[in-house]
Design an enzyme around this catalytic site. Structure first.
Site, PDB file in Angstrom:
ATOM      1  N   THR A  32       0.823  -1.211   0.000  1.00 32.85           N
ATOM      2  CA  THR A  32       0.000   0.000   0.000  1.00 32.85           C
ATOM      3  C   THR A  32       0.858   1.262   0.000  1.00 32.85           C
ATOM      4  O   THR A  32       0.401   2.318  -0.413  1.00 32.85           O
ATOM      5  CB  THR A  32      -0.889   0.049   1.257  1.00 32.85           C
ATOM      6  OG1 THR A  32      -0.054  -0.204   2.388  1.00 32.85           O
ATOM      7  CG2 THR A  32      -1.996  -0.995   1.196  1.00 32.85           C
ATOM      8  N   ALA A 115      15.173 -12.185   5.602  1.00 31.62           N
ATOM      9  CA  ALA A 115      13.930 -12.818   6.047  1.00 31.62           C
ATOM     10  C   ALA A 115      12.739 -11.875   5.929  1.00 31.62           C
ATOM     11  O   ALA A 115      11.638 -12.210   6.338  1.00 31.62           O
ATOM     12  CB  ALA A 115      14.073 -13.304   7.490  1.00 31.62           C
ATOM     13  N   GLU A 148      18.580   2.751  -0.528  1.00 34.60           N
ATOM     14  CA  GLU A 148      18.105   1.414  -0.928  1.00 34.60           C
ATOM     15  C   GLU A 148      17.910   1.357  -2.450  1.00 34.60           C
ATOM     16  O   GLU A 148      18.264   0.377  -3.100  1.00 34.60           O
ATOM     17  CB  GLU A 148      16.788   1.120  -0.204  1.00 34.60           C
ATOM     18  CG  GLU A 148      16.158  -0.202  -0.553  1.00 34.60           C
ATOM     19  CD  GLU A 148      16.336  -1.251   0.538  1.00 34.60           C
ATOM     20  OE1 GLU A 148      16.684  -0.892   1.668  1.00 34.60           O
ATOM     21  OE2 GLU A 148      16.140  -2.437   0.229  1.00 34.60           O
ATOM     22  N   ASP A 160       9.554   0.518   5.195  1.00 34.09           N
ATOM     23  CA  ASP A 160      10.560  -0.089   6.074  1.00 34.09           C
ATOM     24  C   ASP A 160      11.332   0.985   6.838  1.00 34.09           C
ATOM     25  O   ASP A 160      11.563   0.872   8.043  1.00 34.09           O
ATOM     26  CB  ASP A 160      11.544  -0.932   5.252  1.00 34.09           C
ATOM     27  CG  ASP A 160      10.828  -1.928   4.355  1.00 34.09           C
ATOM     28  OD1 ASP A 160       9.643  -2.225   4.616  1.00 34.09           O
ATOM     29  OD2 ASP A 160      11.437  -2.397   3.375  1.00 34.09           O
TER      30      ASP A 160
HETATM   31  C1  GLA Z   1       8.894  -4.159   0.917  1.00 34.01           C
HETATM   32  C2  GLA Z   1       9.155  -2.710   0.548  1.00 34.01           C
HETATM   33  C3  GLA Z   1       8.168  -1.769   1.244  1.00 34.01           C
HETATM   34  C4  GLA Z   1       6.729  -2.223   1.052  1.00 34.01           C
HETATM   35  C5  GLA Z   1       6.594  -3.719   1.344  1.00 34.01           C
HETATM   36  C6  GLA Z   1       5.229  -4.242   1.027  1.00 34.01           C
HETATM   37  O1  GLA Z   1       9.157  -4.372   2.279  1.00 34.01           O
HETATM   38  O2  GLA Z   1      10.470  -2.338   0.912  1.00 34.01           O
HETATM   39  O3  GLA Z   1       8.341  -0.433   0.783  1.00 34.01           O
HETATM   40  O4  GLA Z   1       6.275  -1.912  -0.235  1.00 34.01           O
HETATM   41  O5  GLA Z   1       7.553  -4.487   0.628  1.00 34.01           O
HETATM   42  O6  GLA Z   1       4.286  -3.644   1.848  1.00 34.01           O
END
Ligand code: GLA
Length: 346
Positions: A32, A115, A148, A160
């Site tokens: 999302t 993970a 990233e 994240d």
């Molecule tokens: C990964 C991406 C996030 C997000 C999730 C799914 O973790 O790094 O930005 O899009 O997938 O919610």
């Protein structure tokens, strides 16, 4: 983030510095963030500590997990070709931050690598803080996301890094990725958050992630921003794949809102039900689950004392997260919500 924007953010760095950035688990609201939607992650008591003696014209860090070293010159240019691969995250931060001095030190991590608990985001943020980054938590998150992107080429969202930068002890957070408002929500007493590894490492994640993101953009071109679209808007899409993708995003945003309400009311049963519905939507409509994740969720939902479980993060492997009564599940990491990334020393 442009280099110009990042420049000049460094604080004064003298003597040994140490910074810790937590990993994250997303309780609900996956795929999302890059459509301006909602998610409810928490920063967890697993993470990355970077300890650095500043000086010199390179950043030299040894990983205690692998024994390998990152040796990144301050003028690093081609981030994506740096080796070993984990050093690319360090290089991405260096390339954006352009600190006045490098340093020599150690990376210590308690995050299981690969993970799906955002070991890379926690590394990026800890490195940036150790190198003297001195902005707001959201600025730190944006810097980490940009690093990233340089490191991996995958167009990941901000989930994240925001989760790692903005954590609060005992709280999850609802993040609105249109406004970047972060609303901390207390976790009810008497529930545990357990993260269980599916054992499957994330494969195809880069290609599939970019494809899903493009499909969401294509759907938004037809019905407007998915963050404000309705289920009826999603159902109006003629293309069955775009329809399913949009339906996931629209219903997932609604589930995040309902989940936050349930947490505030201390209603773990309803929160768990929403997690199971989220997993089904990610598996069926967004097609980012795999049998190993479905299997773990299936086992957990049959386990007495488990309110709900779902895959967490990008999918295609990685972990599932469960909300449980205390002691209901022995396996996995029993994580606590902790404060966001911070310098520890000085
Ligand atoms: C990964 C991406 C996030 C997000 C999730 C799914 O973790 O790094 O930005 O899009 O997938 O919610």
């Amino acid at each position: 983030m442009s280099v110009a924007l990042a420049a000049g953010r460094q604080g004064d760095v003298t003597g040994r510095v140490s910074a810790f950035a937590p990993a994250r688990v997303n309780l609900i609201g996956d795929h999302t963030d890059y459509t301006g939607g909602l998610a409810c992650p928490m920063a967890v008591d697993l993470g990355t500590t970077v300890t650095l003696d500043p000086g010199g014209d390179a950043v030299r860090l040894v990983s205690d997990a692998t024994g390998t070293a990152a040796d990144v010159p301050l003028d690093v240019a081609d981030v994506a070709s740096v080796t070993p691969p984990w050093a690319r995250y360090v290089a991405g931060v260096v390339a954006l931050l352009r600190p006045p001095a490098g340093g020599t030190g150690v990376v210590a991590s308690t995050v299981p690598l690969g993970a799906g608990l955002s070991s890379s985001a926690s590394l990026e943020l800890a490195v940036a803080l150790a190198l003297g980054f001195a902005g707001t938590p959201l600025d730190l998150a944006r810097l980490g996301q940009a690093a990233e992107h340089l490191a991996t080429g995958t167009p990941t969202g901000l989930l994240d890094q925001v989760a790692s930068a903005c954590g609060r002890a005992g709280h999850a957070m609802v993040v609105d990725f249109t406004t970047l408002d972060v609303d901390h929500v207390p976790l009810p007493d008497g529930v545990e958050v357990v993260v269980v590894d599916s054992g499957q490492r994330r494969e195809l994640a880069t290609t599939a992630y970019a494809e899903r993101r493009a499909q969401c953009a294509a759907a938004a071109d037809l019905i407007g921003p998915l963050a404000t679209a309705t289920e009826a808007d999603a159902e109006s899409l003629a293309d069955p794949v775009l329809r399913r993708r949009a339906r996931h995003v629209v219903t997932e945003n609604a589930r995040v809102r309902a989940f936050a309400t349930a947490l505030r009311a201390g209603d773990a049963v309803e929160a768990g039900r929403l997690m199971l519905a989220s997993h089904a939507s990610l598996a069926t409509d967004f097609e980012v689950s795999v049998p190993a994740l479905d299997g773990r969720v299936g086992e957990l939902r049959q386990t007495p004392g488990v309110y709900g479980a779902r895959m967490t993060g990008g999918g295609f492997g990685g972990c599932v997260v469960a909300l449980t009564e205390p002691g209901a599940v022995r396996a996995g990491w029993h994580v606590r919500a902790v404060a966001g990334a911070a310098r520890l020393v000085p």
